[in-house]
Design an enzyme around this catalytic site. Structure first.
Site, PDB file in Angstrom:
ATOM      1  N   TYR A  27       0.849  -1.189   0.000  1.00  0.00           N
ATOM      2  CA  TYR A  27       0.000   0.000   0.000  1.00  0.00           C
ATOM      3  C   TYR A  27       0.888   1.244   0.000  1.00  0.00           C
ATOM      4  O   TYR A  27       1.098   1.874   1.024  1.00  0.00           O
ATOM      5  CB  TYR A  27      -0.930  -0.004   1.212  1.00  0.00           C
ATOM      6  CG  TYR A  27      -1.956  -1.126   1.211  1.00  0.00           C
ATOM      7  CD1 TYR A  27      -1.989  -2.051   0.161  1.00  0.00           C
ATOM      8  CD2 TYR A  27      -2.869  -1.288   2.227  1.00  0.00           C
ATOM      9  CE1 TYR A  27      -2.909  -3.085   0.147  1.00  0.00           C
ATOM     10  CE2 TYR A  27      -3.803  -2.325   2.220  1.00  0.00           C
ATOM     11  CZ  TYR A  27      -3.812  -3.223   1.180  1.00  0.00           C
ATOM     12  OH  TYR A  27      -4.730  -4.252   1.168  1.00  0.00           O
ATOM     13  N   LYS A  79       5.594 -14.853  -0.220  1.00  0.00           N
ATOM     14  CA  LYS A  79       5.338 -15.280  -1.595  1.00  0.00           C
ATOM     15  C   LYS A  79       6.662 -15.118  -2.341  1.00  0.00           C
ATOM     16  O   LYS A  79       6.723 -14.543  -3.431  1.00  0.00           O
ATOM     17  CB  LYS A  79       4.221 -14.418  -2.221  1.00  0.00           C
ATOM     18  CG  LYS A  79       3.694 -14.925  -3.557  1.00  0.00           C
ATOM     19  CD  LYS A  79       3.078 -16.312  -3.501  1.00  0.00           C
ATOM     20  CE  LYS A  79       2.818 -16.849  -4.904  1.00  0.00           C
ATOM     21  NZ  LYS A  79       2.473 -18.284  -4.906  1.00  0.00           N
TER      22      LYS A  79
END
Ligand code: NAI
Ligand code: MG
Length: 352
Positions: free
Chosen positions: A138, A188
């Site tokens: 973000y 990830k």
């Protein structure tokens, strides 16, 4: 008598319906334990204000909050104002200006709640998601080029800093050391080749300072599946801003309803006020009908008390929540019942 200065920001939609119950509950335990609150209410910091004046809050809004001991927020966002405008006009500036870099979201399956997940039973599922709250995915870095042309493009940069990741990991490790001693890191690093390997390295590096904590890491896709298949295995889950956001909504759904889930935006150093808010949004689909579940806001108020040093009062509130769910059949519609916000609140106050 200790008097805590509390900023109330109801916001939009059901935000305005769930904050008054939280306030009622706070006042009851305050009287019981001999502390008080002086509330300052910022009722018009909302999408309505944005449509009228072009800003969610006044230009000196952050300064008005700065001297408060804590902020209790309902929810912001309403149809007619793009969600990124309402979020970046209020919630995100508060989180960032006040260095609320930990977003703490506890997950518990209460007795009397039917989870949509078969394996999620009362007593077994009790964990917390620690979400990095001010950087990561973000970020404001990026832009749009060639708007309207076939070669139009958008770029959004994720930002991970050593200082920013380290401080949230330290918070999560210390919390795991106080709880069950188990930390799961969401990653990830197979697909995202720069930021996530960096995240993994820092998880390993900080882990050496907490030998009593066992850690593992899971790729976010597999982790999401494990939340559903085996939610009882988790204790403390630490994740980046985006991953933590998604995981905590999923976890809230596993716990029975997003209407129950609370969140704390913490500035652990206490240089600035921390902010407490239910995980849910403004729920325009049910707003104005008096049927919103107030338990997420009430539990958030309990987290606020815990932060302000009133652990016993906080436990009274979560015990009353457990009692209303475990010992009565009063439920708002999100939990399959027909009770109103006021009816559920009254019963909780009675049990409190
Ligand atoms: P939402 O959480 O507002 O609603 C999702 C679903 O859950 C809806 O069906 C709603 O009725 C239900 N629900 C949520 N809270 C409930 C409660 N306390 N009791 C009963 N049912 C409840 O999420 P949605 O629909 O994605 O977003 C609506 C607006 O809220 C958007 O403008 C969004 O940007 C904003 N939002 C704001 C947040 C915040 O202020 N922290 C967080 C999430 C969304
Ligand atoms: Mg969310």
């Amino acid at each position: 008598m200790t008097n805590h200065r509390i900023a109330l920001i109801p916001g939009d939609g059901i935000g305005t319906e769930v904050l008054p119950p939280a306030q009622q509950v706070l006042d009851v335990v305050g009287r019981r334990y001999g502390f008080g609150f002086s509330y300052t209410s910022y009722d018009d910091w909302s999408c309505e204000r944005y449509l009228r004046e072009g800003a969610m809050m006044p230009a000196d809004g952050l300064d008005q909050l700065r001297d408060k001991d804590a902020i209790l927020l309902g929810a912001v966002g309403y149809p007619g104002v793009p969600d990124h405008v309402s979020l970046w006009g209020l919630l995100i500036p508060i989180r960032r200006a006040f260095r609320q870099y930990v977003n703490l979201r506890p997950i518990r399956v209460f007795e009397g709640i039917d989870s949509p997940v078969r394996g999620a039973v009362h007593g077994d599922v009790d964990f917390v998601v620690v979400r990095e709250n001010v950087e990561g995915e973000y970020s404001e870095i990026g832009g749009r080029l060639n708007r309207g042309f076939p070669e139009e493009m958008a770029v959004q940069e994720a930002v991970f800093t050593r200082a920013g990741v380290t401080r949230v990991l330290d918070y999560a490790y210390a919390l795991a050391a106080r709880r069950g001693g188990k930390l799961t890191s969401a990653t990830k690093s197979n697909g995202i080749v720069h930021t996530m390997p960096f995240w993994d390295e820092l998880v390993a590096e900080r882990g050496t300072a907490y030998p009593q904590v066992t850690r593992d890491q899971e790729h976010i896709d597999a982790l999401a599946a494990k939340f559903v298949l085996d939610p009882a295995r988790f204790d403390v889950v630490v994740a980046s801003n985006l991953f933590g956001d998604i995981l905590s909504d999923l976890a809230a759904a596993i716990a029975g309803s997003i209407g129950i889930a609370p969140a704390a935006n913490l500035n652990p150093e206490r240089d600035f006020p921390s902010m407490f808010e239910p995980v849910h949004g403004s729920a325009p689909d049910i707003a104005g009908r008096g049927i919103a579940n107030p338990l997420g806001a009430i539990w958030s108020a309990a987290m606020m008390l815990d932060h302000l040093g009133h652990a016993e009062a906080a436990t009274d509130i979560t015990d009353a929540t457990a009692a209303v769910l475990g010992r009565t059949d009063i439920r708002t519609p999100d939990l399959g019942g027909t009770a109103t916000t006021a009816e559920l609140t009254d019963k909780l106050l009675e049990l409190l």
